[in-house]
Design a protein around this motif. Structure first.
Motif, PDB file in Angstrom:
ATOM      1  N   GLU A  10       0.698  -1.263   0.357  1.00  0.00           N
ATOM      2  CA  GLU A  10       0.207  -0.172   0.145  1.00  0.00           C
ATOM      3  C   GLU A  10       0.782   1.038   0.057  1.00  0.00           C
ATOM      4  OE1 GLU A  10      -2.591   1.570   3.580  1.00  0.00           O
ATOM      5  OE2 GLU A  10      -3.995   0.061   2.352  1.00  0.00           O
ATOM      6  N   ALA A  11       2.019   1.666   0.641  1.00  0.00           N
ATOM      7  CA  ALA A  11       2.757   2.264   0.588  1.00  0.00           C
ATOM      8  C   ALA A  11       3.215   2.839  -0.672  1.00  0.00           C
ATOM      9  CB  ALA A  11       4.169   2.260   2.173  1.00  0.00           C
ATOM     10  N   LEU A  12       3.470   1.837  -1.213  1.00  0.00           N
ATOM     11  CA  LEU A  12       4.697   1.989  -2.740  1.00  0.00           C
ATOM     12  C   LEU A  12       3.579   2.560  -3.404  1.00  0.00           C
ATOM     13  CD1 LEU A  12       6.896  -1.451  -2.816  1.00  0.00           C
ATOM     14  CD2 LEU A  12       7.400   1.067  -2.227  1.00  0.00           C
ATOM     15  N   TYR A  13       2.098   1.756  -3.222  1.00  0.00           N
ATOM     16  CA  TYR A  13       1.301   2.638  -4.524  1.00  0.00           C
ATOM     17  C   TYR A  13       1.181   3.460  -4.792  1.00  0.00           C
ATOM     18  CZ  TYR A  13      -3.408   3.082  -6.309  1.00  0.00           C
ATOM     19  OH  TYR A  13      -4.578   3.080  -7.263  1.00  0.00           O
ATOM     20  N   PHE A  14       1.162   4.778  -3.041  1.00  0.00           N
ATOM     21  CA  PHE A  14       0.424   5.629  -2.663  1.00  0.00           C
ATOM     22  C   PHE A  14       1.696   6.532  -2.987  1.00  0.00           C
ATOM     23  CE2 PHE A  14      -3.106   3.737  -0.642  1.00  0.00           C
ATOM     24  CZ  PHE A  14      -4.350   4.382  -1.832  1.00  0.00           C
ATOM     25  N   GLU A  15       3.262   5.857  -2.063  1.00  0.00           N
ATOM     26  CA  GLU A  15       4.262   6.831  -2.421  1.00  0.00           C
ATOM     27  C   GLU A  15       4.693   7.022  -3.447  1.00  0.00           C
ATOM     28  OE1 GLU A  15       5.905   8.589   0.481  1.00  0.00           O
ATOM     29  OE2 GLU A  15       4.311   8.984   0.962  1.00  0.00           O
ATOM     30  N   ALA A  16       5.161   5.409  -4.315  1.00  0.00           N
ATOM     31  CA  ALA A  16       6.079   5.663  -5.483  1.00  0.00           C
ATOM     32  C   ALA A  16       5.746   4.797  -6.979  1.00  0.00           C
ATOM     33  CB  ALA A  16       6.996   4.784  -4.911  1.00  0.00           C
ATOM     34  N   ARG A  17       3.691   4.622  -6.900  1.00  0.00           N
ATOM     35  CA  ARG A  17       3.141   3.684  -8.075  1.00  0.00           C
ATOM     36  C   ARG A  17       3.561   4.336  -9.599  1.00  0.00           C
ATOM     37  NH1 ARG A  17      -1.179   5.600  -5.754  1.00  0.00           N
ATOM     38  NH2 ARG A  17      -2.395   7.596  -7.648  1.00  0.00           N
ATOM     39  N   GLY A  18       4.153   5.863  -9.560  1.00  0.00           N
ATOM     40  CA  GLY A  18       4.429   6.447 -10.643  1.00  0.00           C
ATOM     41  C   GLY A  18       6.217   6.566 -11.340  1.00  0.00           C
ATOM     42  N   GLU A  19       7.052   5.754 -10.418  1.00  0.00           N
ATOM     43  CA  GLU A  19       8.351   6.040 -10.329  1.00  0.00           C
ATOM     44  C   GLU A  19       8.560   4.532 -11.099  1.00  0.00           C
ATOM     45  OE1 GLU A  19      11.078   6.298 -10.281  1.00  0.00           O
ATOM     46  OE2 GLU A  19      12.061   7.588  -8.405  1.00  0.00           O
ATOM     47  N   THR A  20       9.983   4.849 -11.489  1.00  0.00           N
ATOM     48  CA  THR A  20      10.773   3.608 -12.379  1.00  0.00           C
ATOM     49  C   THR A  20      10.349   1.977 -11.260  1.00  0.00           C
ATOM     50  OG1 THR A  20      12.219   3.756 -10.964  1.00  0.00           O
ATOM     51  CG2 THR A  20      12.162   4.292 -13.782  1.00  0.00           C
ATOM     52  N   VAL A  21      10.618   0.927 -11.660  1.00  0.00           N
ATOM     53  CA  VAL A  21      11.095  -0.104 -10.755  1.00  0.00           C
ATOM     54  C   VAL A  21      12.240  -0.213  -9.702  1.00  0.00           C
ATOM     55  CG1 VAL A  21      11.680  -2.465 -10.714  1.00  0.00           C
ATOM     56  CG2 VAL A  21       9.698  -1.483 -12.706  1.00  0.00           C
ATOM     57  N   CYS A  26       2.156  12.853   9.659  1.00  0.00           N
ATOM     58  CA  CYS A  26       3.046  11.599   9.534  1.00  0.00           C
ATOM     59  C   CYS A  26       4.147  11.574   8.870  1.00  0.00           C
ATOM     60  CB  CYS A  26       1.858  10.967   8.934  1.00  0.00           C
ATOM     61  SG  CYS A  26       1.319  11.786   7.619  1.00  0.00           S
ATOM     62  N   GLN A  27       5.015  10.412   8.546  1.00  0.00           N
ATOM     63  CA  GLN A  27       5.682   9.949   8.126  1.00  0.00           C
ATOM     64  C   GLN A  27       5.983  10.187   6.784  1.00  0.00           C
ATOM     65  OE1 GLN A  27       9.109   9.844   9.892  1.00  0.00           O
ATOM     66  NE2 GLN A  27       8.520  10.736  12.010  1.00  0.00           N
ATOM     67  N   PHE A  28       4.454   9.334   6.182  1.00  0.00           N
ATOM     68  CA  PHE A  28       3.784   8.900   4.527  1.00  0.00           C
ATOM     69  C   PHE A  28       3.010  10.206   5.045  1.00  0.00           C
ATOM     70  CE2 PHE A  28       6.720   6.302   6.129  1.00  0.00           C
ATOM     71  CZ  PHE A  28       7.667   5.420   5.153  1.00  0.00           C
ATOM     72  N   THR A  29       2.697  10.715   3.690  1.00  0.00           N
ATOM     73  CA  THR A  29       1.692  12.103   4.100  1.00  0.00           C
ATOM     74  C   THR A  29       0.476  10.607   3.689  1.00  0.00           C
ATOM     75  OG1 THR A  29       2.946  13.728   2.960  1.00  0.00           O
ATOM     76  CG2 THR A  29       1.139  14.252   2.681  1.00  0.00           C
ATOM     77  N   TYR A  30       0.634  11.088   2.272  1.00  0.00           N
ATOM     78  CA  TYR A  30      -1.553   9.856   2.169  1.00  0.00           C
ATOM     79  C   TYR A  30      -1.645   8.973   3.383  1.00  0.00           C
ATOM     80  CZ  TYR A  30       0.684   4.806   2.061  1.00  0.00           C
ATOM     81  OH  TYR A  30       1.054   3.511   3.193  1.00  0.00           O
ATOM     82  N   THR A  31      -0.485   8.939   4.149  1.00  0.00           N
ATOM     83  CA  THR A  31      -1.861   8.389   5.488  1.00  0.00           C
ATOM     84  C   THR A  31      -2.688   9.347   6.691  1.00  0.00           C
ATOM     85  OG1 THR A  31       0.425   8.656   6.765  1.00  0.00           O
ATOM     86  CG2 THR A  31       0.016   6.403   5.916  1.00  0.00           C
ATOM     87  N   CYS A  32      -2.002  10.558   5.545  1.00  0.00           N
ATOM     88  CA  CYS A  32      -2.929  11.918   6.504  1.00  0.00           C
ATOM     89  C   CYS A  32      -2.950  13.221   6.065  1.00  0.00           C
ATOM     90  CB  CYS A  32      -1.655  12.120   7.877  1.00  0.00           C
ATOM     91  SG  CYS A  32       0.046  12.686   7.713  1.00  0.00           S
ATOM     92  N   ASP A  33      -3.334  13.075   5.619  1.00  0.00           N
ATOM     93  CA  ASP A  33      -3.429  13.882   4.070  1.00  0.00           C
ATOM     94  C   ASP A  33      -5.227  14.318   4.112  1.00  0.00           C
ATOM     95  OD1 ASP A  33      -4.708  12.510   2.483  1.00  0.00           O
ATOM     96  OD2 ASP A  33      -3.005  12.870   0.894  1.00  0.00           O
ATOM     97  N   GLY A  34      -5.875  13.542   4.514  1.00  0.00           N
ATOM     98  CA  GLY A  34      -6.787  13.399   4.811  1.00  0.00           C
ATOM     99  C   GLY A  34      -7.883  13.099   4.032  1.00  0.00           C
ATOM    100  N   ASN A  35      -7.488  12.853   3.322  1.00  0.00           N
ATOM    101  CA  ASN A  35      -7.862  12.303   1.201  1.00  0.00           C
ATOM    102  C   ASN A  35      -8.424  10.708   1.705  1.00  0.00           C
ATOM    103  OD1 ASN A  35      -8.175  14.530  -0.123  1.00  0.00           O
ATOM    104  ND2 ASN A  35      -5.977  13.937  -0.121  1.00  0.00           N
ATOM    105  N   ALA A  36      -9.160  10.143   1.152  1.00  0.00           N
ATOM    106  CA  ALA A  36      -9.271   8.418   1.558  1.00  0.00           C
ATOM    107  C   ALA A  36      -8.002   7.407   0.142  1.00  0.00           C
ATOM    108  CB  ALA A  36     -10.751   8.199   0.882  1.00  0.00           C
ATOM    109  N   VAL A  60      -7.639   5.218  -1.614  1.00  0.00           N
ATOM    110  CA  VAL A  60      -8.448   4.236  -2.328  1.00  0.00           C
ATOM    111  C   VAL A  60      -7.410   3.590  -2.985  1.00  0.00           C
ATOM    112  CG1 VAL A  60     -10.378   3.644  -3.887  1.00  0.00           C
ATOM    113  CG2 VAL A  60     -10.703   5.396  -2.040  1.00  0.00           C
ATOM    114  N   ILE A  61      -7.339   2.485  -3.491  1.00  0.00           N
ATOM    115  CA  ILE A  61      -6.929   1.509  -4.420  1.00  0.00           C
ATOM    116  C   ILE A  61      -7.122   1.394  -5.962  1.00  0.00           C
ATOM    117  CG2 ILE A  61      -5.080  -0.360  -4.850  1.00  0.00           C
ATOM    118  CD1 ILE A  61      -4.772  -0.254  -2.450  1.00  0.00           C
ATOM    119  N   SER A  62      -7.428   2.772  -7.125  1.00  0.00           N
ATOM    120  CA  SER A  62      -8.267   2.712  -8.077  1.00  0.00           C
ATOM    121  C   SER A  62      -7.255   2.276  -9.366  1.00  0.00           C
ATOM    122  CB  SER A  62      -8.436   4.155  -8.159  1.00  0.00           C
ATOM    123  OG  SER A  62      -7.550   4.147  -8.228  1.00  0.00           O
TER     124      SER A  62
END
Length: 211
Positions: free
Chosen positions: A85-96, A133-143, A145-147
């Protein structure tokens, strides 16, 4: 001479495979095993054995989408799910390679006494306080959701490979990172170790001009 050296290295590989059996065998059994080994080496040939050695020493990970596509569908328990989940929200647009590097930072935090001792605890550290928080996606107020299921499947494979210890070290022990789009204040007091994709990586320690 070169072919002899190749054959010798191949023979060493074969001997290492037979060593446990030879060590516990009687003299007669050991001789029989040695004869079997010699015949096997002659029948396989040095070129084939050389390729086996190369395959055995090859890295288990290739930082390509093609390599990930060839891996089986990933799965795991709670810690795997947290990392995926962390990789999805933090780095899914990154290179492998960048995705592996981000995962490595999270793993480095787990190993460090300065951070919690599990993946889920590291990832959710500070959650509940907006933007604290340490990883923004966990405390930015947005749901959360793995879309993009295909992207999630890919980072899930990255998480699985990292948890299985297949990935080589990439970040020089980094425990922090940020994207190249920002320049956070904290980056001035840490040592920059590398840049991979759109992320800069840091470890504890005062940054110098050479960094």
């Amino acid at each position: 001479m070169r072919s002899f050296q190749k054959f010798s290295s191949c023979a060493l590989l074969a001997l290492s495979l037979l060593a446990p059996a030879v060590a516990s065998a009687s003299p007669q059994q050991a001789k029989a095993l040695a004869d079997i080994e010699a015949k096997g080496l002659r029948s396989v040939g040095s070129e084939r054995l050389e390729s086996m050695i190369a395959s055995n020493n090859a890295s288990e990970v290739e930082f390509t989408r093609a390599w990930l596509a060839d891996q089986p569908k990933a799965s795991g328990g709670e810690q795997w799910r947290c990392l995926a989940e962390a990789l999805y929200f933090e780095a899914r647009g990154e290179t492998v390679k960048g995705q592996f590097a981000v995962a490595e930072v999270i793993m480095n935090r787990v190993k460090s006494a300065q951070f919690p001792g599990s993946l889920c605890s590291v990832i959710n550290q500070g959650t509940g306080r907006k933007y604290q928080c340490q990883f923004t996606y966990t405390c930015d107020g947005n749901a959360e959701v793995i879309s993009e299921p295909r992207a999630y499947a890919q980072v899930g494979k990255v998480a699985r490979a990292v948890l299985d210890g297949k990935a080589p070290s990439l970040t020089g022990g980094a425990t922090y990172y940020h994207t190249t789009a920002v320049s956070p204040r904290w980056s001035r007091v840490f040592t920059r170790t590398t840049k991979i994709g759109v992320h800069m990586f840091y470890r504890d320690g005062v940054q110098t001009a050479s960094n």
